[in-house]
Design a protein around this motif. Sequence first.
Motif, PDB file in Angstrom:
ATOM      1  N   ASP A   1       2.998  -0.452  -3.349  1.00  0.00           N
ATOM      2  CA  ASP A   1       4.024   0.303  -2.435  1.00  0.00           C
ATOM      3  C   ASP A   1       4.650  -0.896  -1.687  1.00  0.00           C
ATOM      4  O   ASP A   1       3.821  -1.658  -0.997  1.00  0.00           O
TER       5      ASP A   1
ATOM      6  N   GLU B   1      -0.195  -4.948  -3.921  1.00  0.00           N
ATOM      7  CA  GLU B   1       0.194  -3.701  -3.757  1.00  0.00           C
ATOM      8  C   GLU B   1       1.516  -3.209  -4.100  1.00  0.00           C
ATOM      9  O   GLU B   1       2.434  -3.965  -4.014  1.00  0.00           O
TER      10      GLU B   1
ATOM     11  N   GLY C   1      -4.710   1.805   7.250  1.00  0.00           N
ATOM     12  CA  GLY C   1      -5.198   1.905   5.858  1.00  0.00           C
ATOM     13  C   GLY C   1      -6.694   1.598   5.939  1.00  0.00           C
ATOM     14  O   GLY C   1      -7.276   1.159   6.689  1.00  0.00           O
TER      15      GLY C   1
ATOM     16  N   TYR D   1      -7.839  -4.344   0.520  1.00  0.00           N
ATOM     17  CA  TYR D   1      -7.305  -3.140   0.987  1.00  0.00           C
ATOM     18  C   TYR D   1      -7.422  -1.893   0.020  1.00  0.00           C
ATOM     19  O   TYR D   1      -7.008  -2.251  -1.100  1.00  0.00           O
ATOM     20  N   VAL D   2      -7.939  -1.024   0.429  1.00  0.00           N
ATOM     21  CA  VAL D   2      -8.234   0.080  -0.362  1.00  0.00           C
ATOM     22  C   VAL D   2      -6.995   1.248  -0.634  1.00  0.00           C
ATOM     23  O   VAL D   2      -6.523   1.190  -1.762  1.00  0.00           O
ATOM     24  N   THR D   3      -6.503   1.784   0.773  1.00  0.00           N
ATOM     25  CA  THR D   3      -5.557   2.695   0.339  1.00  0.00           C
ATOM     26  C   THR D   3      -4.890   3.075   1.873  1.00  0.00           C
ATOM     27  O   THR D   3      -5.802   2.881   2.806  1.00  0.00           O
TER      28      THR D   3
ATOM     29  N   ARG E   1      -1.837   8.261   5.344  1.00  0.00           N
ATOM     30  CA  ARG E   1      -0.311   8.517   5.485  1.00  0.00           C
ATOM     31  C   ARG E   1      -0.263   9.411   6.712  1.00  0.00           C
ATOM     32  O   ARG E   1       0.958   9.932   7.070  1.00  0.00           O
TER      33      ARG E   1
END
Length: 283
Positions: free
Chosen positions: A81, A79, A22, A10-12, A15
């Motif tokens: 977040d 992660e 993602g 998972y990169v980013t 939003r």
Amino acid sequence: MLKEVTATRYVTPLREGGSLPGIVEADDLGTYVMKFTGAGQGRKTLVAEVICGQLGRRLGLRVPELVTMQLDPVIGLGEPDQEVQELLKASGGLNLGMDFLPGSLGFDPLAYEVGPAEAGRIVWFDALINNVDRSWRNPNMLVWHGDLWLIDHGATMIWQHNWPGAQASAAKPYDASDHVLAPFRPDIASAARELAPLVTEELLTEVAAEVPDEWLVDEPGFDSTDALRRAYVAALLPRAATIHERLTFDTPVKERPSQAPGWLTEHLAPWPHPTKQSGGEGR
């Protein structure tokens, strides 16, 4: 069927979307925008993405390649977040991936000129699938190598949220007044002549068959996933033949001069750029 890959990193998060998609790397060495079964909108948005995205591709529109993606929730353990962690934990199993277009820019109607023929094909397609999410506020189009690409078809086929009223809903007109391409004088008549004959029962059946069974199970009112697939076909097929007659622009379409700076309009100009040699850069 859609190609299946396995998420490896998972990169980013992205939003911009309400479902918090993602960027994810996969075991085929590809990079994808991943949409999750655990997102608040639910699996029906993924069903819409597959049916409408694959239909668009079959009609010759530019939609990034779609894949199904196996996700092990353990990927989310590192992660920072908390929201992302919870989303990944809730989305173990099969999810949806869309080919990531590196370096693409969000479509700006004031900086990029679209011809009436291309605008007509896109508006007609959006009318067919009842896309309510291609407005100037949120175009859901990217410019990549000078071409328009269509993304984010989760907010389509609203009738799938109320199957008892699906036929009546699918028979309604489509108001394109707020469509981001309305100012480009879309040639709807030509688009209908070109595309409507291509939308056959066979084509729609093939597209619906690409939706994974597990995203269709336990739908109230249907005793099998095949029956539910036939319901999607039954809603779209008659709409394709007549939607151009029920497509309206309630407010006058006016020309709007670009307010974008020159460097941006040059960058977004259809390929090849007027200041560059043709045949130079590839994808």
